[in-house]
Structure formats: C-alpha cells, structure tokens
Scaffold this active site. Structure first.
Site, PDB file in Angstrom:
ATOM      1  N   SER A 195      19.706  32.981  28.114  1.00  0.00           N
ATOM      2  CA  SER A 195      18.651  33.195  29.113  1.00  0.00           C
ATOM      3  C   SER A 195      19.243  33.691  30.420  1.00  0.00           C
ATOM      4  CB  SER A 195      17.879  31.895  29.351  1.00  0.00           C
ATOM      5  OG  SER A 195      17.193  31.481  28.193  1.00  0.00           O
ATOM      6  N   ARG A 211      18.339  29.883  38.435  1.00  0.00           N
ATOM      7  CA  ARG A 211      17.765  28.727  37.739  1.00  0.00           C
ATOM      8  C   ARG A 211      16.259  28.636  37.983  1.00  0.00           C
ATOM      9  NH1 ARG A 211      19.646  24.797  34.673  1.00  0.00           N
ATOM     10  NH2 ARG A 211      21.774  25.555  34.968  1.00  0.00           N
ATOM     11  N   HIS A 237      14.874  31.053  35.569  1.00  0.00           N
ATOM     12  CA  HIS A 237      15.004  30.473  34.235  1.00  0.00           C
ATOM     13  C   HIS A 237      13.896  29.452  33.972  1.00  0.00           C
ATOM     14  CE1 HIS A 237      16.811  27.389  31.440  1.00  0.00           C
ATOM     15  NE2 HIS A 237      16.973  28.484  30.725  1.00  0.00           N
TER      16      HIS A 237
END
Length: 205
Positions: free
Chosen positions: A10, A33, A36
């Site tokens: 990812s 993040r 993500h």
C-alpha cells in the site's frame, strides 16, 4: 498476503501515485499513513503542520507522555506497543462518570468536559481530537488562557458544524499542532497520526 506485506505494498502504491511533494522527511510518514488510512490523497493539500510539530510529538512520546483522545475509537486505534515502550499511556475520559456528571452540571458536552477533566494531566502530553469540535475549541480556549499546556495538539474533528472552523481557530495559535483545512477528519485519521509519530519515535530512539 500477510498484514505487513499488505501495508508495504500500500505504501509503495501511495508513493507512486503521490509523486513529487514538498513534505519534509518527518512530515511525509504522517501524510502517507493518513492516505493509507483513508485512501484520500486530498490530505496532501489540506494538512497543516506547525513548525517542528512532528519533532515535538516524537520527543513527547519518547519522554513517556500521556496521550488523551476525545473518542474511544481513537484510543483503540492507537498502537500501544510503541507508546508503552517509553512508559506512555493512552486515555479517553469520555465515558468517565465524573466527566458525565460535570457535563450534566454545566449543561455542556462530555467531550468538552473531558478536556476540562484532563487539563491538569495533559502537561507535556498530546491531546488528540478526532471527532468533537467542542473539545478542540475548549482546548484552544484553555491554551490561550495558559491553563492547559500539552506538548502537541492533533486536531481532526469531522463534520458540518464547527469542524472546519475549530481547525481554523487552532491554526491561529502560536502552538504546536497538526491539523487540516476543511470538514474532513475523524478518529481513524487522528489515531493514524499518533501511530506515525510513535513509529518514528521508536525508529529514532
């Protein structure tokens, strides 16, 4: 695929799709993040960092700071292993009986009352708001009055009533914060930011 393999893939996809950017080496892991967690690249344009906010957050975690959240969802989403290694603790007071009583007595929200209840304990810590604009506005008020002194405020309330406005107000402070412009946010994003800080704190110890 194993969970770590999925995360690594990812991140690789995010890096490819994000392309060139102007984030620093300590800011990008946080933005990545967030993407993500949300699959939303718009955060690359809307996130706002107070100067050295990331370094401040990492240092606070390394010093075993107390982390308060406005929702149990954010509390549960924060990785405890990295935080606990430094002696830190993650708490949410929203369901505390004393908070409920205070909110009832004052005719206010539990999120706001939880900020008041944590006031004396948040010095040098991190206050994480992923849902309630009332919590963020109260925290800003206490910081202005020099009654609250967390090391860092992570402000990501979500919604249509005072969410964007509370974050705009946070950005007027000469105080370490990580936040974003607009209505988007949420406890999952707020937790993701703490997780990114905790991972970097462990990498840099």
């Amino acid at each position: 695929m194993k969970p770590q393999e999925i995360e690594n893939l990812s991140f690789k996809i995010i890096e490819q799709e994000a392309g060139d950017h102007a984030f620093s080496d300590d800011q990008w892991p946080i933005v990545r993040r967030m993407i993500h967690t949300s699959a939303d690249f718009e955060y690359m344009n809307t996130i706002r960092f107070y100067p050295d906010a990331v370094k401040t957050g990492i240092k606070a975690i390394q010093q075993g700071c107390q982390i308060f959240t406005d929702t149990n969802m954010a509390r549960v989403g924060i990785r405890k292993k990295e935080i606990n290694e430094f002696g830190g603790k993650v708490s949410c007071l929203i369901a505390d009986k004393d908070v409920a009583n205070m909110a009832k007595e004052k005719g206010t929200t539990r999120a706001l009352a939880a900020v008041d209840m944590a006031c004396d304990r948040m010095k040098g810590g991190i206050y994480v708001v992923g849902n309630a604009p009332t919590a963020l506005l109260r925290l800003i008020e206490l910081i202005k009055e020099k009654k609250a002194s967390p090391a860092l405020v992570i402000g990501f309330p979500v919604g249509f009533v005072n969410a964007a406005e509370s974050k705009d107000e946070l950005m007027t402070l000469d105080f370490p914060y990580i936040t974003n412009k607009g209505r988007k946010g949420g406890s999952n994003l707020a937790a993701a930011i703490v997780n990114a800080l905790a991972i970097m704190a462990n990498e840099h110890k």
